[in-house]
Design an enzyme around this catalytic site. Structure first.
Site, PDB file in Angstrom:
ATOM      1  N   ARG A  56     -25.964  14.823  55.050  1.00 28.46           N
ATOM      2  CA  ARG A  56     -25.293  13.769  55.821  1.00 28.46           C
ATOM      3  C   ARG A  56     -24.244  13.057  54.963  1.00 28.46           C
ATOM      4  O   ARG A  56     -23.187  12.677  55.462  1.00 28.46           O
ATOM      5  CB  ARG A  56     -26.336  12.777  56.352  1.00 28.46           C
ATOM      6  CG  ARG A  56     -27.291  13.466  57.339  1.00 28.46           C
ATOM      7  CD  ARG A  56     -28.123  12.485  58.090  1.00 28.46           C
ATOM      8  NE  ARG A  56     -27.274  11.573  58.825  1.00 28.46           N
ATOM      9  CZ  ARG A  56     -27.625  10.331  59.143  1.00 28.46           C
ATOM     10  NH1 ARG A  56     -28.794   9.867  58.786  1.00 28.46           N
ATOM     11  NH2 ARG A  56     -26.814   9.573  59.822  1.00 28.46           N
ATOM     12  N   HIS A 106     -29.147  -0.807  58.402  1.00 24.74           N
ATOM     13  CA  HIS A 106     -30.007   0.360  58.140  1.00 24.74           C
ATOM     14  C   HIS A 106     -29.666   1.046  56.812  1.00 24.74           C
ATOM     15  O   HIS A 106     -30.022   2.199  56.609  1.00 24.74           O
ATOM     16  CB  HIS A 106     -29.908   1.369  59.294  1.00 24.74           C
ATOM     17  CG  HIS A 106     -30.578   0.883  60.551  1.00 24.74           C
ATOM     18  ND1 HIS A 106     -30.444   1.507  61.774  1.00 24.74           N
ATOM     19  CD2 HIS A 106     -31.389  -0.179  60.771  1.00 24.74           C
ATOM     20  CE1 HIS A 106     -31.142   0.851  62.692  1.00 24.74           C
ATOM     21  NE2 HIS A 106     -31.714  -0.182  62.112  1.00 24.74           N
ATOM     22  N   CYS A 117     -38.964   0.189  41.438  1.00 23.32           N
ATOM     23  CA  CYS A 117     -38.576  -1.163  40.997  1.00 23.32           C
ATOM     24  C   CYS A 117     -37.502  -1.805  41.871  1.00 23.32           C
ATOM     25  O   CYS A 117     -37.031  -2.899  41.563  1.00 23.32           O
ATOM     26  CB  CYS A 117     -38.123  -1.136  39.536  1.00 23.32           C
ATOM     27  SG  CYS A 117     -36.472  -0.438  39.292  1.00 23.32           S
ATOM     28  N   CYS A 133     -34.403   6.613  37.714  1.00 26.23           N
ATOM     29  CA  CYS A 133     -33.836   5.289  37.981  1.00 26.23           C
ATOM     30  C   CYS A 133     -33.165   4.796  36.696  1.00 26.23           C
ATOM     31  O   CYS A 133     -33.795   4.793  35.630  1.00 26.23           O
ATOM     32  CB  CYS A 133     -34.939   4.331  38.409  1.00 26.23           C
ATOM     33  SG  CYS A 133     -34.407   2.612  38.396  1.00 26.23           S
ATOM     34  N   ASN A 198     -19.818   1.903  75.747  1.00 24.01           N
ATOM     35  CA  ASN A 198     -20.634   3.068  75.415  1.00 24.01           C
ATOM     36  C   ASN A 198     -20.180   4.252  76.266  1.00 24.01           C
ATOM     37  O   ASN A 198     -19.491   4.074  77.276  1.00 24.01           O
ATOM     38  CB  ASN A 198     -22.110   2.752  75.678  1.00 24.01           C
ATOM     39  CG  ASN A 198     -23.056   3.557  74.799  1.00 24.01           C
ATOM     40  OD1 ASN A 198     -22.647   4.216  73.854  1.00 24.01           O
ATOM     41  ND2 ASN A 198     -24.331   3.517  75.133  1.00 24.01           N
ATOM     42  N   GLU A 200     -22.213   6.091  77.947  1.00 25.95           N
ATOM     43  CA  GLU A 200     -23.008   5.994  79.183  1.00 25.95           C
ATOM     44  C   GLU A 200     -23.944   4.791  79.050  1.00 25.95           C
ATOM     45  O   GLU A 200     -24.144   4.295  77.934  1.00 25.95           O
ATOM     46  CB  GLU A 200     -23.799   7.272  79.403  1.00 25.95           C
ATOM     47  CG  GLU A 200     -24.636   7.663  78.227  1.00 25.95           C
ATOM     48  CD  GLU A 200     -25.131   9.116  78.308  1.00 25.95           C
ATOM     49  OE1 GLU A 200     -26.191   9.381  77.737  1.00 25.95           O
ATOM     50  OE2 GLU A 200     -24.454   9.937  78.940  1.00 25.95           O
TER      51      GLU A 200
HETATM   52  N1  APR Z   1     -18.198   7.133  72.363  1.00 23.58           N
HETATM   53  C1  APR Z   1     -19.054   6.108  72.650  1.00 23.58           C
HETATM   54  N2  APR Z   1     -20.384   6.247  72.701  1.00 23.58           N
HETATM   55  C2  APR Z   1     -20.886   7.460  72.438  1.00 23.58           C
HETATM   56  C3  APR Z   1     -20.086   8.575  72.123  1.00 23.58           C
HETATM   57  C4  APR Z   1     -18.663   8.375  72.098  1.00 23.58           C
HETATM   58  N3  APR Z   1     -17.812   9.358  71.816  1.00 23.58           N
HETATM   59  N4  APR Z   1     -20.896   9.655  71.940  1.00 23.58           N
HETATM   60  C5  APR Z   1     -22.150   9.227  72.130  1.00 23.58           C
HETATM   61  N5  APR Z   1     -22.147   7.904  72.439  1.00 23.58           N
HETATM   62  C6  APR Z   1     -23.294   7.028  72.713  1.00 23.58           C
HETATM   63  C7  APR Z   1     -24.441   7.688  73.442  1.00 23.58           C
HETATM   64  O1  APR Z   1     -24.239   7.628  74.851  1.00 23.58           O
HETATM   65  C8  APR Z   1     -25.626   6.840  72.985  1.00 23.58           C
HETATM   66  O2  APR Z   1     -25.801   5.723  73.839  1.00 23.58           O
HETATM   67  O3  APR Z   1     -23.808   6.606  71.472  1.00 23.58           O
HETATM   68  C9  APR Z   1     -25.197   6.357  71.598  1.00 23.58           C
HETATM   69  C10 APR Z   1     -25.902   7.031  70.444  1.00 23.58           C
HETATM   70  O4  APR Z   1     -27.263   6.720  70.494  1.00 23.58           O
HETATM   71  P1  APR Z   1     -28.271   7.172  69.344  1.00 23.58           P
HETATM   72  O5  APR Z   1     -28.053   8.601  69.020  1.00 23.58           O
HETATM   73  O6  APR Z   1     -29.634   6.762  69.736  1.00 23.58           O
HETATM   74  O7  APR Z   1     -27.762   6.324  68.070  1.00 23.58           O
HETATM   75  P2  APR Z   1     -28.088   4.802  67.684  1.00 23.58           P
HETATM   76  O8  APR Z   1     -28.272   3.968  68.885  1.00 23.58           O
HETATM   77  O9  APR Z   1     -27.051   4.401  66.692  1.00 23.58           O
HETATM   78  O10 APR Z   1     -29.466   4.965  66.942  1.00 23.58           O
HETATM   79  C11 APR Z   1     -30.081   3.819  66.384  1.00 23.58           C
HETATM   80  O11 APR Z   1     -31.791   5.176  65.418  1.00 23.58           O
HETATM   81  O12 APR Z   1     -32.631   6.967  64.245  1.00 23.58           O
HETATM   82  C12 APR Z   1     -32.184   5.710  64.173  1.00 23.58           C
HETATM   83  O13 APR Z   1     -31.602   4.680  62.197  1.00 23.58           O
HETATM   84  C13 APR Z   1     -31.062   5.496  63.189  1.00 23.58           C
HETATM   85  O14 APR Z   1     -29.383   3.772  63.211  1.00 23.58           O
HETATM   86  C14 APR Z   1     -30.018   4.768  64.001  1.00 23.58           C
HETATM   87  C15 APR Z   1     -30.835   4.176  65.131  1.00 23.58           C
END
Ligand code: APR
Length: 231
Positions: A56, A106, A117, A133, A198, A200
């Site tokens: 990543r 996060h 530590c 470390c 978002n 969706e």
């Molecule tokens: N533009 C806008 N939104 C988008 C796009 C895009 N191009 N592509 C995907 N999304 C939206 C999806 O619809 C979804 O609602 O981004 C969101 C991604 O959701 P997750 O994959 O659940 O990511 P996130 O909410 O950041 O996860 C929260 O979960 O695993 C942990 O620590 C990790 O910080 C992360 C936390």
């Protein structure tokens, strides 16, 4: 709108080529989060966990900030009030897009943390379980990432920002992971207006006052232009 507080999630970096977690083909459809994103998983198999985050980190270094990251930087620079960015993302695309003072609740891929530590230092491109470390010399280096079951960083500061917010905006987050998923309710309870941007509707969509749906690179610059041009 004096104080704007923005929460971002993986969706804002999706169009930079970094995978989200819960979408179709998301990271948690390919990896078992219990194995790569928990302290117990790290104790069982540190090589696997380091391999996951090393990949990543490399993806992040090869990615570029997109128009949504730049638009938020523009908002920070041009809005007459305060704009606070809280991100759940462990990439550095907000900073490379020009944003300042980003709160990484996060953690960050760019950081290493000693499990013995708590010393922190800059992560090398590839971390390994045998890294020592630099402070205590123990070989228990981990990525400086908040895993499931751990307390997110900067929570006191975040709740202060939420209680002072006039507008709370969540961008590209599915609303599944707490405490971040609860910020909209916290900000509302303190009197803030709330907006979801978002692809969706998220799991918490019903709580927001307003929403725009579409790709972040389109809807975030549009929203920023409306706000900056209106002021
Ligand atoms: N533009 C806008 N939104 C988008 C796009 C895009 N191009 N592509 C995907 N999304 C939206 C999806 O619809 C979804 O609602 O981004 C969101 C991604 O959701 P997750 O994959 O659940 O990511 P996130 O909410 O950041 O996860 C929260 O979960 O695993 C942990 O620590 C990790 O910080 C992360 C936390």
């Amino acid at each position: 709108m004096t104080n704007i507080v923005i929460l971002t999630g993986a969706g804002i970096s999706a169009e930079s080529g970094l995978g989200t977690f819960r979408d179709k083909n998301g990271l948690w459809t390919k990896y078992d989060l219990n194995e790569v994103a928990t302290p117990e998983g790290f104790a069982r198999n540190p090589d696997l966990v380091h391999d996951f985050y090393n990949a990543r980190r490399a993806n992040c270094q090869n990615a570029q900030p997109n128009a949504a990251h730049s638009a938020l930087a523009r908002l920070q620079a041009q809005h007459w009030g305060r704009v606070t960015i809280i991100t759940q993302n462990v990439d550095d695309l907000h900073e490379r897009g020009g944003a300042t003072d980003v709160i990484h609740m996060h953690g960050r891929l760019s950081g290493a943390l000693c499990a013995a530590c708590d010393h922190r230092w800059a992560a090398p491109a590839a971390m390994s379980p045998t890294d020592l470390c630099p402070a205590c010399n123990k070989p228990v280096s981990r990525p400086d990432i908040v895993w499931f079951g751990e307390m997110p960083y900067h929570m006191d500061e975040i709740y202060k920002h939420l209680s002072d917010a006039d507008l709370f905006v969540a961008i590209g987050t599915s609303g599944n992971v707490y405490p971040a998923a609860g910020f909209v309710a916290d900000a509302r309870a303190s009197g803030a207006k709330t907006l979801e941007l978002n692809l969706e509707p998220s799991a918490t969509a019903g709580i927001f006052d307003d929403a725009h749906f579409g790709p972040a690179t389109i809807i975030v610059p549009q929203w920023v232009s409306e706000l900056v041009d209106a002021s």
